[in-house]
Design a protein around this motif. Structure first.
Motif, PDB file in Angstrom:
ATOM      1  N   UNK A 113      -0.452  39.580   4.867  1.00  0.00           N
ATOM      2  CA  UNK A 113       0.200  40.083   5.795  1.00  0.00           C
ATOM      3  C   UNK A 113       0.755  38.896   6.771  1.00  0.00           C
ATOM      4  N   UNK A 114       1.598  38.364   6.589  1.00  0.00           N
ATOM      5  CA  UNK A 114       2.443  37.305   7.237  1.00  0.00           C
ATOM      6  C   UNK A 114       2.724  37.656   8.822  1.00  0.00           C
ATOM      7  N   UNK A 115       3.145  39.010   9.081  1.00  0.00           N
ATOM      8  CA  UNK A 115       3.464  39.554  10.109  1.00  0.00           C
ATOM      9  C   UNK A 115       2.731  40.119  11.070  1.00  0.00           C
ATOM     10  N   UNK A 116       1.190  40.057  10.870  1.00  0.00           N
ATOM     11  CA  UNK A 116       0.154  40.760  11.434  1.00  0.00           C
ATOM     12  C   UNK A 116       0.340  40.550  13.110  1.00  0.00           C
ATOM     13  N   UNK A 117       0.266  41.729  13.701  1.00  0.00           N
ATOM     14  CA  UNK A 117       0.332  41.554  15.047  1.00  0.00           C
ATOM     15  C   UNK A 117      -1.028  41.295  15.937  1.00  0.00           C
TER      16      UNK A 117
ATOM     17  N   UNK B 225     -12.533  36.589  11.046  1.00  0.00           N
ATOM     18  CA  UNK B 225     -13.631  36.077  10.316  1.00  0.00           C
ATOM     19  C   UNK B 225     -14.449  36.992   9.227  1.00  0.00           C
ATOM     20  N   UNK B 226     -15.369  37.222   9.367  1.00  0.00           N
ATOM     21  CA  UNK B 226     -16.100  37.964   8.310  1.00  0.00           C
ATOM     22  C   UNK B 226     -17.051  39.210   8.963  1.00  0.00           C
ATOM     23  N   UNK B 227     -16.494  39.969   7.997  1.00  0.00           N
ATOM     24  CA  UNK B 227     -17.417  41.606   8.095  1.00  0.00           C
ATOM     25  C   UNK B 227     -18.196  41.831   6.879  1.00  0.00           C
TER      26      UNK B 227
ATOM     27  N   UNK C 118      -9.150  34.742   7.293  1.00  0.00           N
ATOM     28  CA  UNK C 118      -8.889  33.279   8.063  1.00  0.00           C
ATOM     29  C   UNK C 118      -8.383  33.437   9.552  1.00  0.00           C
ATOM     30  N   UNK C 119      -8.575  32.004  10.022  1.00  0.00           N
ATOM     31  CA  UNK C 119      -8.102  32.131  11.345  1.00  0.00           C
ATOM     32  C   UNK C 119      -6.660  32.581  11.758  1.00  0.00           C
ATOM     33  N   UNK C 120      -5.872  32.285  10.868  1.00  0.00           N
ATOM     34  CA  UNK C 120      -4.375  32.735  11.093  1.00  0.00           C
ATOM     35  C   UNK C 120      -4.147  34.237  10.857  1.00  0.00           C
ATOM     36  N   UNK C 121      -5.090  34.841  10.274  1.00  0.00           N
ATOM     37  CA  UNK C 121      -5.151  36.153  10.018  1.00  0.00           C
ATOM     38  C   UNK C 121      -3.785  36.706   9.016  1.00  0.00           C
ATOM     39  N   UNK C 122      -3.303  35.772   8.503  1.00  0.00           N
ATOM     40  CA  UNK C 122      -1.962  35.885   7.583  1.00  0.00           C
ATOM     41  C   UNK C 122      -2.638  36.650   6.379  1.00  0.00           C
TER      42      UNK C 122
END
Lengths: 113, 114
Positions: A24-28, A53-55, A65-69
């Motif tokens: 999800x490269x365009x995550x807001x 992080x982790x759930x 990951x940190x960039x959430x992509x």
């Protein structure tokens, strides 16, 4: 509207750990990541949700990951009953509309004995 | 507690007939969604209610589709003059409406138009 990309299908065996990755490269900034599971002739069922992080819950873990992509749904020690379609959604259900509540085609996970 | 209930479970309609699909959401849930799911595809958004207000109907495929939730609880999806392309599973979902609240789905109504 953040678009997601998942593998169309995956195969694994009972007792294995299965990881399904969603891009999800365009995550807001305000978007959460939510995974649903759907069995034939049933509606989708909520599995897990996370922001970073982790759930972990009793069913699965979600690694972000940190960039959430991207995000990875991890199913520990799968069984035949985990055969289903898994959907990754990105967005906010704030009551302000249906933004982000878009299901893609999902990942068809097949577990073999 | 009871989940989201949809009725009928199956509906067969002849082309041109009108149909009405019912959704009973989880008690107290503010948000209600309708989705259409074609065979082998993911659910496609149709419309969204917050209480009795229809806030988004951008996914309704044509003016033959109409949804209402007059008292902010039960919702009805009506399809007029059904066509074969309307054949699909219609899913209803509700949520508490808070930020990031997950959707709770019913098992859907399978509509077959002959």
């Amino acid at each position: 509207l953040a678009k997601t990309t998942q593998p169309i299908s995956m195969d694994s065996y009972e007792g294995q750990e299965v990881n399904i990755t969603c891009s999800h490269n365009n995550i807001a900034t305000n978007d959460y990541i939510t995974w649903y599971q759907q069995f034939p002739s049933q509606g989708p069922r909520f599995i897990i949700q996370g922001y970073k992080t982790k759930v972990t819950n009793e069913v699965a873990s979600l690694f972000i990951p940190a960039d959430r992509k991207s995000s990875t749904l991890s199913l520990p020690r799968v069984s035949l009953s985990d055969t289903a379609v898994y959907y990754c959604l990105v967005g906010v259900d704030s009551g302000g509309g249906a933004d982000g509540l878009t299901f893609g085609k999902g990942t068809h996970l097949i577990i073999q004995p | 507690g009871a989940g989201v209930s949809q009725s009928p479970r199956y509906k067969v309609a002849k082309r041109g007939q009108d149909v009405a699909l019912r959704c009973d959401p989880i008690s107290g849930h503010v948000s209600l969604f309708w989705y259409q799911q074609a065979l082998g595809q993911g659910p496609e958004f149709l419309t969204y209610f917050q209480n009795e207000a229809q806030l988004d109907k951008s996914g309704l495929p044509s003016d033959r589709f109409f949804a209402e939730r007059p008292e902010g609880s039960v919702s009805t999806l009506k399809i007029q003059r059904t066509q074969q392309e309307d054949s699909a599973v219609y899913l209803c979902a509700s949520s508490s409406g808070g930020f990031y609240s997950p959707l709770h789905f019913g098992n859907g109504t399978r509509l077959t138009v002959t």
